[in-house]
Design a protein around this motif. Sequence first.
Motif, PDB file in Angstrom:
ATOM      1  N   PRO A  40       9.028 -11.475  -5.728  1.00 11.49           N
ATOM      2  CA  PRO A  40       9.338 -12.913  -5.686  1.00 11.49           C
ATOM      3  C   PRO A  40      10.686 -13.236  -5.054  1.00 11.49           C
ATOM      4  N   GLU A  41      11.708 -12.432  -5.342  1.00  5.42           N
ATOM      5  CA  GLU A  41      13.035 -12.750  -4.813  1.00  5.42           C
ATOM      6  C   GLU A  41      13.102 -12.657  -3.299  1.00  5.42           C
ATOM      7  N   TRP A  42      12.212 -11.844  -2.696  1.00 10.56           N
ATOM      8  CA  TRP A  42      12.165 -11.749  -1.236  1.00 10.56           C
ATOM      9  C   TRP A  42      11.123 -12.687  -0.645  1.00 10.56           C
ATOM     10  N   ALA A  43       9.952 -12.731  -1.252  1.00 11.19           N
ATOM     11  CA  ALA A  43       8.873 -13.567  -0.721  1.00 11.19           C
ATOM     12  C   ALA A  43       9.249 -15.048  -0.719  1.00 11.19           C
ATOM     13  N   ASN A  44       9.893 -15.509  -1.779  1.00  7.85           N
ATOM     14  CA  ASN A  44      10.231 -16.933  -1.878  1.00  7.85           C
ATOM     15  C   ASN A  44      11.348 -17.341  -0.928  1.00  7.85           C
ATOM     16  N   ALA A  45      12.043 -16.363  -0.359  1.00  9.65           N
ATOM     17  CA  ALA A  45      13.103 -16.678   0.601  1.00  9.65           C
ATOM     18  C   ALA A  45      12.553 -16.922   2.006  1.00  9.65           C
ATOM     19  N   ARG A  46      11.259 -16.621   2.222  1.00  7.24           N
ATOM     20  CA  ARG A  46      10.647 -16.822   3.537  1.00  7.24           C
ATOM     21  C   ARG A  46      10.005 -18.203   3.614  1.00  7.24           C
ATOM     22  N   PRO A  47       9.868 -18.769   4.827  1.00  4.83           N
ATOM     23  CA  PRO A  47       9.200 -20.079   4.962  1.00  4.83           C
ATOM     24  C   PRO A  47       7.808 -20.088   4.357  1.00  4.83           C
ATOM     25  N   ASN A  48       7.075 -19.001   4.566  1.00  4.11           N
ATOM     26  CA  ASN A  48       5.763 -18.840   3.941  1.00  4.11           C
ATOM     27  C   ASN A  48       5.772 -17.516   3.184  1.00  4.11           C
ATOM     28  N   PRO A  49       5.778 -17.559   1.857  1.00  2.00           N
ATOM     29  CA  PRO A  49       5.867 -16.326   1.064  1.00  2.00           C
ATOM     30  C   PRO A  49       4.735 -15.343   1.315  1.00  2.00           C
ATOM     31  N   ARG A  50       3.605 -15.827   1.854  1.00  2.85           N
ATOM     32  CA  ARG A  50       2.445 -14.974   2.057  1.00  2.85           C
ATOM     33  C   ARG A  50       2.388 -14.386   3.466  1.00  2.85           C
ATOM     34  N   VAL A  51       3.428 -14.609   4.250  1.00  2.00           N
ATOM     35  CA  VAL A  51       3.486 -14.074   5.615  1.00  2.00           C
ATOM     36  C   VAL A  51       4.692 -13.155   5.738  1.00  2.00           C
ATOM     37  N   VAL A  52       4.458 -11.928   6.231  1.00  2.00           N
ATOM     38  CA  VAL A  52       5.530 -10.959   6.454  1.00  2.00           C
ATOM     39  C   VAL A  52       5.719 -10.797   7.960  1.00  2.00           C
ATOM     40  N   ASP A  53       6.943 -10.948   8.409  1.00  7.93           N
ATOM     41  CA  ASP A  53       7.245 -10.905   9.841  1.00  7.93           C
ATOM     42  C   ASP A  53       7.613  -9.498  10.283  1.00  7.93           C
ATOM     43  N   LEU A  54       6.835  -8.975  11.258  1.00  8.48           N
ATOM     44  CA  LEU A  54       7.151  -7.695  11.914  1.00  8.48           C
ATOM     45  C   LEU A  54       7.157  -7.920  13.422  1.00  8.48           C
ATOM     46  N   SER A  55       7.902  -8.922  13.846  1.00  8.96           N
ATOM     47  CA  SER A  55       7.890  -9.314  15.254  1.00  8.96           C
ATOM     48  C   SER A  55       8.490  -8.265  16.177  1.00  8.96           C
ATOM     49  N   ASP A  56       9.253  -7.313  15.619  1.00  6.18           N
ATOM     50  CA  ASP A  56       9.850  -6.275  16.452  1.00  6.18           C
ATOM     51  C   ASP A  56       8.989  -5.016  16.524  1.00  6.18           C
ATOM     52  N   GLU A  57       7.766  -5.077  15.982  1.00 10.08           N
ATOM     53  CA  GLU A  57       6.884  -3.912  16.001  1.00 10.08           C
ATOM     54  C   GLU A  57       5.761  -4.095  17.021  1.00 10.08           C
ATOM     55  N   ASP A  58       5.141  -2.974  17.401  1.00  4.53           N
ATOM     56  CA  ASP A  58       4.062  -2.970  18.390  1.00  4.53           C
ATOM     57  C   ASP A  58       2.719  -3.167  17.673  1.00  4.53           C
ATOM     58  N   PRO A  59       1.958  -4.191  18.054  1.00  7.50           N
ATOM     59  CA  PRO A  59       0.675  -4.441  17.376  1.00  7.50           C
ATOM     60  C   PRO A  59      -0.288  -3.257  17.443  1.00  7.50           C
ATOM     61  N   LYS A  60      -0.295  -2.531  18.561  1.00  5.98           N
ATOM     62  CA  LYS A  60      -1.247  -1.424  18.661  1.00  5.98           C
ATOM     63  C   LYS A  60      -0.906  -0.307  17.670  1.00  5.98           C
ATOM     64  N   VAL A  61       0.376  -0.106  17.415  1.00 17.27           N
ATOM     65  CA  VAL A  61       0.780   0.913  16.449  1.00 17.27           C
ATOM     66  C   VAL A  61       0.495   0.431  15.029  1.00 17.27           C
TER      67      VAL A  61
END
Length: 256
Positions: A40-61
């Motif tokens: 909760p302490e990390w999820a609630n700090a995001r705009p959408n608690p149910r979305v985790v951002d891995l924008s710096d990772e490669d989708p194929k991997v």
Amino acid sequence: MSSSLLHTITVSVGSDSIHFPVYEAVIRKSSKFFENAMKPEWANARPNPRVVDLSDEDPKVFKIYLHWVCFKTIPSVYTKEQEGWNPEYVLLSECYIMGEKLMDIAFKNAVLNALVDAHVNQPFYQPNYVGQRAINIIYAGTLESSPARRLLVDIWVETAGENWVEHLTQWSSSLFRSGVLKSAPSAQMQRERKGHEFMERTRHGLLRGVGERMAGKAHMLTSEWHRLRRRNVRLSQLCEITRMLFTSNRGQTFLA
């Protein structure tokens, strides 16, 4: 935070924000990163608690990681060689670094297993040595004590001829070059000793997090290794024994 087996979260991967729906309970059990991210302490700090951002990772991997989380196999085998180098080494190196970031020890051990299997078992083309790109990926994303670094060094020591020194001086990481030169100051005699370390490191790496069934096979491998070593069986044959005793977790890639 309790989660139902049917609850999903969304993982946004890559610069194009490709969304992967995943079962929360399954991925949290496998990855300490996701376990922490959904507290909760990390999820609630995001705009959408149910979305985790891995924008710096490669989708194929990440797709390969999800495949392993669900099916415990790694679809990494290429059916075609690409310009004299082995693309599977590069793909598996990228997978290992993702395992580091996602803090998934079992996945990293599975990738090491797949690297060993890729070294001794290439059904579609002649195996090649681990090249510059795979080495740079591993050395840029791991600490000095990483078992992946040691494995790459051991593969080179087991495979390389004396004329390969030229490759070391031309393009390899200074840390990798130092590791290889320390491990193989002379060719044949040193290879026999390093062959034992190669098998032992593989065994110990596979023992972590793989359960009693694999542990039993690892102990079988040790006994078999010592028996065959007294008969002067070549290291290449010992690697084949490794492949037979440990069920391969590699499958044909959906990228080839």
